[in-house]
Design a protein around this motif. Structure first.
Motif, PDB file in Angstrom:
ATOM      1  N   PHE A  15      32.548  -8.624  70.338  1.00  0.00           N
ATOM      2  CA  PHE A  15      33.506  -7.676  70.926  1.00  0.00           C
ATOM      3  C   PHE A  15      33.015  -6.295  70.523  1.00  0.00           C
ATOM      4  O   PHE A  15      33.254  -5.868  69.399  1.00  0.00           O
ATOM      5  CB  PHE A  15      34.912  -7.904  70.385  1.00  0.00           C
ATOM      6  CG  PHE A  15      35.515  -9.221  70.795  1.00  0.00           C
ATOM      7  CD1 PHE A  15      35.825  -9.469  72.127  1.00  0.00           C
ATOM      8  CD2 PHE A  15      35.784 -10.202  69.855  1.00  0.00           C
ATOM      9  CE1 PHE A  15      36.395 -10.669  72.505  1.00  0.00           C
ATOM     10  CE2 PHE A  15      36.359 -11.405  70.230  1.00  0.00           C
ATOM     11  CZ  PHE A  15      36.662 -11.643  71.561  1.00  0.00           C
ATOM     12  N   GLY A  43      37.483 -16.080  63.358  1.00  0.00           N
ATOM     13  CA  GLY A  43      36.932 -16.352  64.690  1.00  0.00           C
ATOM     14  C   GLY A  43      37.336 -17.708  65.257  1.00  0.00           C
ATOM     15  O   GLY A  43      36.803 -18.132  66.285  1.00  0.00           O
ATOM     16  N   LYS A  44      38.291 -18.360  64.625  1.00  0.00           N
ATOM     17  CA  LYS A  44      38.681 -19.710  65.051  1.00  0.00           C
ATOM     18  C   LYS A  44      39.280 -19.716  66.456  1.00  0.00           C
ATOM     19  O   LYS A  44      38.849 -20.489  67.325  1.00  0.00           O
ATOM     20  CB  LYS A  44      39.693 -20.295  64.046  1.00  0.00           C
ATOM     21  CG  LYS A  44      39.194 -20.306  62.600  1.00  0.00           C
ATOM     22  CD  LYS A  44      40.225 -20.846  61.635  1.00  0.00           C
ATOM     23  CE  LYS A  44      41.510 -20.055  61.537  1.00  0.00           C
ATOM     24  NZ  LYS A  44      41.393 -18.690  60.988  1.00  0.00           N
ATOM     25  N   THR A  45      40.256 -18.839  66.657  1.00  0.00           N
ATOM     26  CA  THR A  45      40.891 -18.793  67.975  1.00  0.00           C
ATOM     27  C   THR A  45      39.886 -18.382  69.048  1.00  0.00           C
ATOM     28  O   THR A  45      39.916 -18.883  70.178  1.00  0.00           O
ATOM     29  CB  THR A  45      42.089 -17.825  67.956  1.00  0.00           C
ATOM     30  OG1 THR A  45      43.048 -18.308  67.013  1.00  0.00           O
ATOM     31  CG2 THR A  45      42.752 -17.725  69.315  1.00  0.00           C
ATOM     32  N   THR A  46      38.980 -17.503  68.680  1.00  0.00           N
ATOM     33  CA  THR A  46      37.958 -17.071  69.641  1.00  0.00           C
ATOM     34  C   THR A  46      37.095 -18.250  70.082  1.00  0.00           C
ATOM     35  O   THR A  46      36.713 -18.351  71.250  1.00  0.00           O
ATOM     36  CB  THR A  46      37.097 -15.951  69.028  1.00  0.00           C
ATOM     37  OG1 THR A  46      37.971 -14.899  68.608  1.00  0.00           O
ATOM     38  CG2 THR A  46      36.109 -15.397  70.024  1.00  0.00           C
ATOM     39  N   GLN A  87      48.067 -20.225  69.612  1.00  0.00           N
ATOM     40  CA  GLN A  87      48.568 -19.804  68.305  1.00  0.00           C
ATOM     41  C   GLN A  87      49.948 -19.144  68.432  1.00  0.00           C
ATOM     42  O   GLN A  87      50.856 -19.449  67.679  1.00  0.00           O
ATOM     43  CB  GLN A  87      47.566 -18.831  67.682  1.00  0.00           C
ATOM     44  CG  GLN A  87      47.906 -18.448  66.267  1.00  0.00           C
ATOM     45  CD  GLN A  87      46.802 -17.609  65.638  1.00  0.00           C
ATOM     46  OE1 GLN A  87      45.665 -17.548  66.119  1.00  0.00           O
ATOM     47  NE2 GLN A  87      47.133 -16.962  64.544  1.00  0.00           N
TER      48      GLN A  87
HETATM   49  N1  LIG Z   1      39.890  -9.801  72.850  1.00  0.00           N
HETATM   50  C1  LIG Z   1      39.423  -9.304  71.698  1.00  0.00           C
HETATM   51  N2  LIG Z   1      38.916  -8.062  71.649  1.00  0.00           N
HETATM   52  C2  LIG Z   1      38.437  -7.549  70.493  1.00  0.00           C
HETATM   53  N3  LIG Z   1      38.430  -8.204  69.325  1.00  0.00           N
HETATM   54  C3  LIG Z   1      38.940  -9.448  69.297  1.00  0.00           C
HETATM   55  C4  LIG Z   1      39.464 -10.068  70.487  1.00  0.00           C
HETATM   56  N4  LIG Z   1      39.891 -11.302  70.152  1.00  0.00           N
HETATM   57  C5  LIG Z   1      39.652 -11.450  68.849  1.00  0.00           C
HETATM   58  N5  LIG Z   1      39.084 -10.347  68.322  1.00  0.00           N
HETATM   59  C6  LIG Z   1      38.645 -10.156  66.939  1.00  0.00           C
HETATM   60  O1  LIG Z   1      37.798 -11.225  66.612  1.00  0.00           O
HETATM   61  C7  LIG Z   1      37.997 -11.633  65.275  1.00  0.00           C
HETATM   62  C8  LIG Z   1      38.340 -13.093  65.245  1.00  0.00           C
HETATM   63  O2  LIG Z   1      39.629 -13.275  65.760  1.00  0.00           O
HETATM   64  P1  LIG Z   1      40.296 -14.701  65.908  1.00  0.00           P
HETATM   65  O3  LIG Z   1      39.368 -15.587  66.620  1.00  0.00           O
HETATM   66  O4  LIG Z   1      41.633 -14.494  66.523  1.00  0.00           O
HETATM   67  O5  LIG Z   1      40.462 -15.141  64.399  1.00  0.00           O
HETATM   68  P2  LIG Z   1      41.234 -16.374  63.772  1.00  0.00           P
HETATM   69  O6  LIG Z   1      41.825 -17.174  64.874  1.00  0.00           O
HETATM   70  O7  LIG Z   1      40.204 -17.114  63.002  1.00  0.00           O
HETATM   71  O8  LIG Z   1      42.270 -15.795  62.873  1.00  0.00           O
HETATM   72  C9  LIG Z   1      39.089 -10.736  64.718  1.00  0.00           C
HETATM   73  O9  LIG Z   1      38.483  -9.696  64.002  1.00  0.00           O
HETATM   74  C10 LIG Z   1      39.777 -10.210  65.935  1.00  0.00           C
HETATM   75  O10 LIG Z   1      40.328  -8.954  65.703  1.00  0.00           O
END
Ligand SMILES: Nc1ncnc2c1ncn2[C@@H]1O[C@H](COP(=O)(O)OP(=O)(O)O)[C@@H](O)[C@H]1O
Ligand SMILES: [Mg+2]
Lengths: 258, 290
Positions: A15, A43-46, A87
């Motif tokens: 990102f 990055g889990k949800t990502t 989530q």
């Molecule tokens: N659409 C997006 N745009 C920019 N940054 C993002 C986006 N989605 C997630 N992030 C960033 O990517 C990182 C991983 O997020 P996420 O996958 O939600 O983490 P987790 O689920 O492990 O808590 C975080 O730093 C988050 O801020």
């Protein structure tokens, strides 16, 4: 034995300047029950968002049953047998509980818009079957007495359960659960653990779940992946993970373990 | 009597327009501000059919064909405008559809063959109250039946949560387009009926203010409720007449009064009169009995 149903080959998500996911390699086999853990923002949800087509990976390949799905849209990936929960629960809040489930049966219905307008026999039969199936599913999740409630009026724990039921209504081969126990009390969490194992066996599906509740993960998962700052830092069975120095450091190194 | 019949007929036209816009804005949650454009397309193609190419069949059959011509033309316009625009979100979609409807109006003004800025005159009087209300019933039946099946549920899921809908296998673009095509089609039918009952149409009769008024109708009734759209259409068709009875000054302040009404509504009942619900006569009777 056949290969994995899901294989992510070094998937990466950038990102802007942030490497949210950095060359992550996951394998999920038939009937697997696999966990992903890691501190907040790891990055889990990502990873889930890439697998389900909400994001397209910046690099790497997602292979679903020998097919590259990097560029498939989310609805196609659902058709290919991947279902998920979110989530931050994403129910259709202004629809009834049963309509949330019925909606998820969309793929299976073959009648046309015209036959819906004309109320044809075909329409009625398919809708009847759909409703029967929905009620069966609601019974499994002990939600049948709430079937006509608006989803928004369910208590939190039941909303989480309804979201899992809705995902299952698409008849998936692989179910992704994003923090299914978040916001649940210890009793609900214990029931959920049993339910997850039972669902895997009953529906003969593979489950990949993200969870912060270590009790649940260690109880339920046969294999665990650990993410930290977008990188895979460990992989193994619960006891291996619990004794892995890298994992201990990742968790102790962050102030937040929620 | 003539005046009342005229008002009743207008109510019917606006019910069709409101119920069809409600499918797009209220059910699918796509903020379209171009309904007057589809209405205009239906009116002008319908009028052109009746003037230049009527078939050698009885008037009532020609009316049905004319409504079909108006509806299908508007639907086709709906596809053409929908494919690029429905990928836009929220405000952008509103602006794009508004622009489209103004373009349609400008094209009509510059088309001499349909009367240009003078308007389209001498349209045969094929429609009457009965025909208009037959189409009111058809519109309501088609849209409410559609909403009870999986196509309708898919349309509603877009309004509720687009990401969740996609993740459950719903091609949201396809169903946005379906709502748009059906909605604009019925607006086109309303246009043809309008032409065949007024016998005279003018491009400025379809300016964007009308898109706003139709939108107000469905907001007033409750976005997402067919019953609400019907009630909203009736109220806002009759309201200017009531204001007219109250004297010319008040009548001139029509739009200001609408705005005040809307602000009051937002304070008192932001979800509109009916919310997202339908008026169900049977459940009312049941409730009264118990
Ligand atoms: N659409 C997006 N745009 C920019 N940054 C993002 C986006 N989605 C997630 N992030 C960033 O990517 C990182 C991983 O997020 P996420 O996958 O939600 O983490 P987790 O689920 O492990 O808590 C975080 O730093 C988050 O801020
Ligand atoms: Mg997360």
């Amino acid at each position: 034995m056949s290969g994995p149903i899901l294989h992510t080959k070094n998937i990466t998500m950038r990102f802007g300047g942030l490497m949210a996911v950095d060359q992550v390699q996951l394998k999920v086999f038939k009937n697997d029950l696999v966990g992903i853990i890691g501190p907040n923002g790891a990055g889990k949800t990502t990873v889930f968002n890439m697998i389900t087509g909400i994001y397209t990976p910046s690099a790497g390949e997602i292979i679903l049953q020998d097919k590259n799905i990097n560029n498939e849209r989310a609805y196609t990936i659902s058709k290919l047998g991947v279902a998920r929960t979110f989530q931050n629960i994403r129910l259709f809040k202004d629809l009834s509980v049963i309509d949330n489930i019925r909606l998820a049966g969309h793929q299976k219905l073959t009648y046309s818009g015209i036959s819906s307008i004309l109320r044809t026999k075909n329409f009625k039969e398919q809708e009847e079957k759909l409703t029967e199936k929905a009620i069966k599913l609601l019974k499994i999740f002990k939600l049948e007495d709430k079937k006509d409630f608006l989803a928004r009026n369910l208590p939190y724990g039941k909303q989480r359960r309804l979201e899992i039921a809705r995902a299952l209504a698409t008849d998936p081969k692989l179910l992704l659960l994003d923090e299914p126990a978040a916001g649940m009390n210890p009793k609900e969490t214990r029931e959920l653990s049993d339910l997850i194992i039972w669902l895997r066996d009953y529906f003969k599906i593979a489950i990949l779940l993200i969870e912060h509740d270590m009790g649940l993960v260690m109880n339920v998962c046969e294999r665990i992946y650990v993410l930290d700052y977008g990188k895979l830092i460990a992989e193994g069975n619960p006891s291996e993970i619990q004794n892995n120095p890298k994992v201990i450091e990742a968790y102790l190194g962050t102030s937040e373990v929620d | 009597m003539d005046y009342l019949a005229h008002l009743t007929l207008n109510c019917g036209i606006f019910i069709i327009l409101a119920v069809s816009l409600n499918l797009i804005n209220g059910m699918a949650g796509q903020f379209s501000l171009g309904h007057a454009g589809f209405w205009a397309i239906g009116a002008y193609t319908g009028a052109a059919f009746s003037t230049f190419a009527p078939l050698p069949i009885p008037d009532w059959m020609n009316l049905l064909v004319g409504c079909g011509v108006g509806g299908i033309s508007a639907s086709i316009a709906g596809v053409l405008i929908g494919i690029p625009c429905l990928r836009l979100r929220g405000d952008y979609l509103a602006i794009a559809t508004l622009g489209f409807s103004e373009i349609i109006r400008l094209i009509i003004i510059n088309m001499d063959v349909v009367g240009g800025p003078r308007g389209f005159t001498n349209i045969p009087k094929w429609a009457n109250l009965g025909w208009v209300y037959l189409w009111v019933v058809i519109t309501i039946l088609v849209i409410s039946n559609l909403m009870k099946g999986t196509h309708g549920r898919a349309i509603i899921s877009i309004r509720e949560d687009e990401i969740a809908a996609e993740s459950l296998g719903i091609n949201t673009f396809k169903y946005k387009l379906l709502a748009f095509v059906v909605g604009s089609g019925f607006a086109g039918v309303a246009g043809a009926l309008f032409a065949y009952s007024q016998q005279f149409i003018h491009p400025n009769g379809f300016n964007f203010l009308w898109s706003v008024i139709i939108l107000l109708m469905i907001i007033l009734g409750g976005l997402g409720s067919i019953t609400g759209a019907v009630v909203g259409a009736i109220i806002l068709t009759l309201l200017p007449e009531v204001l007219r009875l109250m004297g010319p000054t008040i009548s001139e302040w029509r739009m200001v009064i609408y705005s005040l009404l809307l602000i009051l509504l937002m304070l008192w009942r932001p979800q509109g009169i009916f919310g997202k619900h339908e008026f169900k006569i049977f459940s009312l009777i049941k409730r009264l009995k118990t």
